[in-house]
Write a protein that holds these residues in place. Structure first.
Motif, PDB file in Angstrom:
ATOM      1  N   MET A   1       0.674  -1.249  -0.082  1.00  0.00           N
ATOM      2  CA  MET A   1      -0.007  -0.070   0.051  1.00  0.00           C
ATOM      3  C   MET A   1       0.754   1.159  -0.117  1.00  0.00           C
ATOM      4  SD  MET A   1      -2.581   1.663   2.930  1.00  0.00           S
ATOM      5  CE  MET A   1      -1.111   1.537   4.098  1.00  0.00           C
ATOM      6  N   LEU A   2       1.871   1.392   0.887  1.00  0.00           N
ATOM      7  CA  LEU A   2       2.738   2.508   1.064  1.00  0.00           C
ATOM      8  C   LEU A   2       3.644   2.687  -0.219  1.00  0.00           C
ATOM      9  CD1 LEU A   2       4.303   2.114   4.691  1.00  0.00           C
ATOM     10  CD2 LEU A   2       2.525   3.680   3.548  1.00  0.00           C
ATOM     11  N   LYS A   3       4.009   1.607  -0.829  1.00  0.00           N
ATOM     12  CA  LYS A   3       4.582   1.595  -2.319  1.00  0.00           C
ATOM     13  C   LYS A   3       3.793   2.222  -3.367  1.00  0.00           C
ATOM     14  CE  LYS A   3       8.500  -1.231  -1.437  1.00  0.00           C
ATOM     15  NZ  LYS A   3       9.543  -2.353  -2.083  1.00  0.00           N
ATOM     16  N   ALA A   4       2.707   1.796  -3.055  1.00  0.00           N
ATOM     17  CA  ALA A   4       1.592   2.166  -4.430  1.00  0.00           C
ATOM     18  C   ALA A   4       1.230   3.531  -4.193  1.00  0.00           C
ATOM     19  CB  ALA A   4       0.332   1.251  -4.355  1.00  0.00           C
ATOM     20  N   ILE A   5       0.934   3.959  -3.064  1.00  0.00           N
ATOM     21  CA  ILE A   5       0.821   5.463  -2.756  1.00  0.00           C
ATOM     22  C   ILE A   5       2.036   6.289  -3.197  1.00  0.00           C
ATOM     23  CG2 ILE A   5       0.467   6.948  -0.984  1.00  0.00           C
ATOM     24  CD1 ILE A   5      -1.166   5.004   0.407  1.00  0.00           C
ATOM     25  N   ARG A   6       3.222   6.006  -2.919  1.00  0.00           N
ATOM     26  CA  ARG A   6       4.442   6.566  -3.265  1.00  0.00           C
ATOM     27  C   ARG A   6       4.430   6.635  -4.703  1.00  0.00           C
ATOM     28  NH1 ARG A   6      10.106   4.293  -1.682  1.00  0.00           N
ATOM     29  NH2 ARG A   6       9.438   2.703  -3.323  1.00  0.00           N
TER      30      ARG A   6
ATOM     31  N   PRO B   1       4.161  12.497 -14.885  1.00  0.00           N
ATOM     32  CA  PRO B   1       3.371  11.562 -15.739  1.00  0.00           C
ATOM     33  C   PRO B   1       3.796  10.662 -16.866  1.00  0.00           C
ATOM     34  CG  PRO B   1       2.778  13.908 -15.717  1.00  0.00           C
ATOM     35  CD  PRO B   1       4.075  13.821 -15.016  1.00  0.00           C
ATOM     36  N   LYS B   2       4.947  10.917 -17.394  1.00  0.00           N
ATOM     37  CA  LYS B   2       5.647  10.161 -18.231  1.00  0.00           C
ATOM     38  C   LYS B   2       6.339   9.126 -18.049  1.00  0.00           C
ATOM     39  CE  LYS B   2       5.373  13.751 -21.902  1.00  0.00           C
ATOM     40  NZ  LYS B   2       6.107  14.506 -22.964  1.00  0.00           N
ATOM     41  N   ARG B   3       6.629   9.151 -16.613  1.00  0.00           N
ATOM     42  CA  ARG B   3       7.714   8.011 -15.936  1.00  0.00           C
ATOM     43  C   ARG B   3       6.828   6.544 -15.668  1.00  0.00           C
ATOM     44  NH1 ARG B   3      10.984   9.329 -10.685  1.00  0.00           N
ATOM     45  NH2 ARG B   3      11.862  10.607 -12.240  1.00  0.00           N
ATOM     46  N   ILE B   4       7.302   5.606 -16.245  1.00  0.00           N
ATOM     47  CA  ILE B   4       6.987   4.379 -16.053  1.00  0.00           C
ATOM     48  C   ILE B   4       7.582   3.521 -14.902  1.00  0.00           C
ATOM     49  CG2 ILE B   4       6.638   1.727 -16.846  1.00  0.00           C
ATOM     50  CD1 ILE B   4       6.795   3.167 -19.825  1.00  0.00           C
ATOM     51  N   GLN B   5       6.675   3.507 -13.851  1.00  0.00           N
ATOM     52  CA  GLN B   5       7.126   2.766 -12.533  1.00  0.00           C
ATOM     53  C   GLN B   5       6.386   1.807 -11.896  1.00  0.00           C
ATOM     54  OE1 GLN B   5       7.434   5.888  -9.581  1.00  0.00           O
ATOM     55  NE2 GLN B   5       9.530   5.449  -9.066  1.00  0.00           N
ATOM     56  N   SER B   6       6.819   0.628 -11.478  1.00  0.00           N
ATOM     57  CA  SER B   6       6.220  -0.275 -10.884  1.00  0.00           C
ATOM     58  C   SER B   6       6.528  -0.489  -9.563  1.00  0.00           C
ATOM     59  CB  SER B   6       6.529  -1.497 -11.758  1.00  0.00           C
ATOM     60  OG  SER B   6       7.966  -2.011 -11.638  1.00  0.00           O
ATOM     61  N   VAL B   7       5.525  -1.169  -8.794  1.00  0.00           N
ATOM     62  CA  VAL B   7       5.851  -1.445  -7.337  1.00  0.00           C
ATOM     63  C   VAL B   7       6.410  -2.924  -7.342  1.00  0.00           C
ATOM     64  CG1 VAL B   7       4.685  -2.018  -5.352  1.00  0.00           C
ATOM     65  CG2 VAL B   7       3.653  -0.350  -6.769  1.00  0.00           C
ATOM     66  N   LYS B   8       7.614  -2.838  -6.449  1.00  0.00           N
ATOM     67  CA  LYS B   8       8.447  -3.966  -6.317  1.00  0.00           C
ATOM     68  C   LYS B   8       8.448  -4.562  -4.841  1.00  0.00           C
ATOM     69  CE  LYS B   8      11.217  -3.350 -10.347  1.00  0.00           C
ATOM     70  NZ  LYS B   8      12.793  -3.311 -10.758  1.00  0.00           N
ATOM     71  N   MET B   9       8.565  -5.718  -4.670  1.00  0.00           N
ATOM     72  CA  MET B   9       8.758  -6.379  -3.391  1.00  0.00           C
ATOM     73  C   MET B   9       9.770  -7.550  -3.587  1.00  0.00           C
ATOM     74  SD  MET B   9       7.038  -5.553  -0.642  1.00  0.00           S
ATOM     75  CE  MET B   9       6.613  -6.976   0.290  1.00  0.00           C
ATOM     76  N   ASP B  10      10.665  -7.585  -2.831  1.00  0.00           N
ATOM     77  CA  ASP B  10      11.882  -8.569  -2.807  1.00  0.00           C
ATOM     78  C   ASP B  10      12.514  -8.467  -4.271  1.00  0.00           C
ATOM     79  OD1 ASP B  10      11.631  -9.077  -0.318  1.00  0.00           O
ATOM     80  OD2 ASP B  10      10.069 -10.772  -0.937  1.00  0.00           O
TER      81      ASP B  10
ATOM     82  N   ASP C   1       2.433  -7.620  -9.309  1.00  0.00           N
ATOM     83  CA  ASP C   1       1.160  -7.682 -10.321  1.00  0.00           C
ATOM     84  C   ASP C   1       0.264  -6.574  -9.933  1.00  0.00           C
ATOM     85  OD1 ASP C   1      -1.308  -8.655 -11.531  1.00  0.00           O
ATOM     86  OD2 ASP C   1       0.064  -9.649 -12.616  1.00  0.00           O
ATOM     87  N   GLU C   2      -0.295  -5.740 -10.868  1.00  0.00           N
ATOM     88  CA  GLU C   2      -1.261  -4.651 -10.650  1.00  0.00           C
ATOM     89  C   GLU C   2      -2.622  -5.557  -9.978  1.00  0.00           C
ATOM     90  OE1 GLU C   2      -1.198  -1.690 -11.157  1.00  0.00           O
ATOM     91  OE2 GLU C   2       0.913  -2.016 -11.446  1.00  0.00           O
TER      92      GLU C   2
END
Length: 482
Positions: free
Chosen positions: A357-362, A371-380, A385-386
């Motif tokens: 949740m915190l990483k998704a908020i960030r 807006p143009k930057r492609i960024q994903s949430v990562k763990m380990d 996955d979205e």
């Protein structure tokens, strides 16, 4: 909905529950406190029903997601109903609603109680009360899968519905082997803690009771003042360490067994879990130092025990944290909601969901700024996955909606806001003690029968990760398709 298959599985659930009930029956016979018949009569009542349901012939053994989730929800209600009977029959808790509440609290490893006097109860009953923690901690249906690996169904859905975390799965190819490995680790840790508590000075009975409560992160004690009754710093430190261990994802322990120690310490969730514990201990220790007359060791021990007890949702107490300063109580409240790691016996939202949740908020903030930057949430180091991220926020939404509805209904009893809100929060997070009337020295006896049913639902919803209980209210689940 394949009702015949569901009912047949319920028969297996009842059979294994009555077999497990033989253990407290033996304890009751050994101590001779007059409660043995309550277990015997319950077993006699359950046996024909279990055998009758098991004899149902099923044409299609395939289990789909809806059957899996429905079976899990119904199974936990059934084991609580029959698990409550020894309390009623023995007269330890004459009211069935109260007995049901106590049993749900036991199996869900919540530790909330309606009892004000505990030490006078028969020892067989007290053992059963704590044994329900141990049974429910790892998962009752996972226990069945460990003993009866071939039930003629796709039981992965049972694991997904019952496992405490957002991403349960197999740690070895066969599901039955996964269940066995989990329970072997669980059993061995329980034995080790029992032995250490005995070395610390506790009797075998006291040691096993508190080891069962620690392993299941439940918190039922056989003493009125919980662990504080022993006034034994060594046992407090032992319980603190084992509560922390049982709050760790059991899959990580398996990594250590395999010799992959690096994988254990690479876990990002573990690092956050330990960080939350460490930071909370430091702040609370400083905050309560003046209350303890500047005694540092005592302040560290008290804060460590209560922080670990609450974040792992065990609920044991050595002090009345109702009397702590506001800052300490706020930290306790945060830990109460966040909970332990996924795949542990602890409750709450789970550390992994908090991190995601915190990483998704960030990421959301970064998207606004770039807006143009492609960024994903990562763990380990792996991309989350979205669908999992969406699932986390859906879970959090459902969690807080149920909490708010529960608070509204329980507020009809007319108690103060802190008592009412923390009673619901501690129930859905499977913690046990809350604040004010339901604090470490209080109990839930004053609530109305309706409130106790609502709180029991919250305990079940929290332990089963919300959805198995909500699915039971879906109209489509009651339509027979074959």
């Amino acid at each position: 909905m394949n009702y015949k298959m569901v009912l047949r599985f319920i028969g297996n659930v009842l059979l294994y529950e009555l077999l497990l009930m033989i253990i407290p029956f033996g304890v009751a016979l050994f101590y001779g406190d007059g409660d043995a018949n309550s277990f015997l009569y319950t077993i006699i009542l359950m046996l024909p029903l279990a055998l009758g349901l098991r004899s149902i012939k099923v044409k299609d053994n395939e289990m789909y997601a809806k059957e899996g989730f429905f079976t899990v929800g119904l199974s936990w209600i059934v084991i609580a109903v029959f698990g409550a009977l020894p309390f009623v029959i023995s007269g330890a808790i004459p009211s069935f609603i109260d007995s049901f509440f106590e049993t749900v609290s036991g199996f869900t490893t919540t530790g909330a109680t309606i009892l004000s006097e505990i030490e006078s109860l028969p020892r067989g009953i007290l053992f059963w009360r704590s044994f329900t923690h141990w049974i429910g901690g790892m998962g009752f249906l996972i226990f069945i899968l460990a003993l009866a690996p071939s039930l003629g169904a796709n039981t992965i859905y049972l694991l997904r519905a019952e496992s405490p975390g957002p991403n349960p799965g197999k740690i070895v190819p066969k599901l039955s082997q996964t269940a066995k490995i989990l329970y072997i680790i669980y059993f061995l840790l329980t034995i080790v803690e029992t032995v250490l508590l005995m070395f610390a000075g506790l009797s075998f009975y006291d040691a096993i009771i508190h080891a069962l409560g620690t392993a299941g992160t439940g918190g039922f004690s056989n003493m009125n003042s919980s662990v504080a009754a022993f006034n034994n710093p060594a046992s407090e430190w032992i319980i603190t360490i084992f509560m922390m261990l049982f709050g760790v994802n059991f899959a990580l322990f398996f990594q250590i067994i395999r010799g992959s120690i690096k994988s254990f310490f690479k876990s990002e969730e573990l690092r956050y879990y330990l960080l939350m514990i460490g930071v909370s201990i430091v702040f609370i220790t400083i905050n309560i130092l003046s209350i303890n007359g500047g005694r540092i060791e005592e302040s560290i021990r008290q804060s460590s025990f209560q922080v670990v007890s609450i974040i792992t949702t065990t609920g044991y107490a050595t002090v009345d944290f109702n009397l702590w300063p506001t800052l300490s109580k706020v930290i306790i409240l945060i830990l109460m909601i966040s909970g332990a790691m996924a795949g542990s016996t602890g409750g709450g939202i789970k550390t992994t969901r908090i991190v995601v949740m915190l990483k998704a908020i960030r990421r959301g903030i970064d998207r606004i700024l770039h807006p143009k930057r492609i960024q994903s949430v990562k763990m380990d180091g792996k991309v989350v996955d979205e669908e999992i991220i969406s699932g986390v926020f859906l879970f959090l939404g459902a969690y807080f909606v149920i909490t708010l509805i529960g608070i509204v209904i329980v507020s009809l009893d007319g108690f103060d806001l802190i008592t009412t809100s923390t009673a619901v929060l501690t129930s859905i997070s499977n913690v046990g003690p809350g604040f004010e009337m339901v604090g470490p020295t209080g109990n839930f006896s004053a609530f109305s029968p309706i409130s106790k049913i609502v709180l029991s639902f919250c305990m079940l919803a929290g332990r089963l990760e919300i959805y198995p209980m909500l699915i039971m209210f879906s109209k489509s689940i009651w339509k027979k398709t074959y």
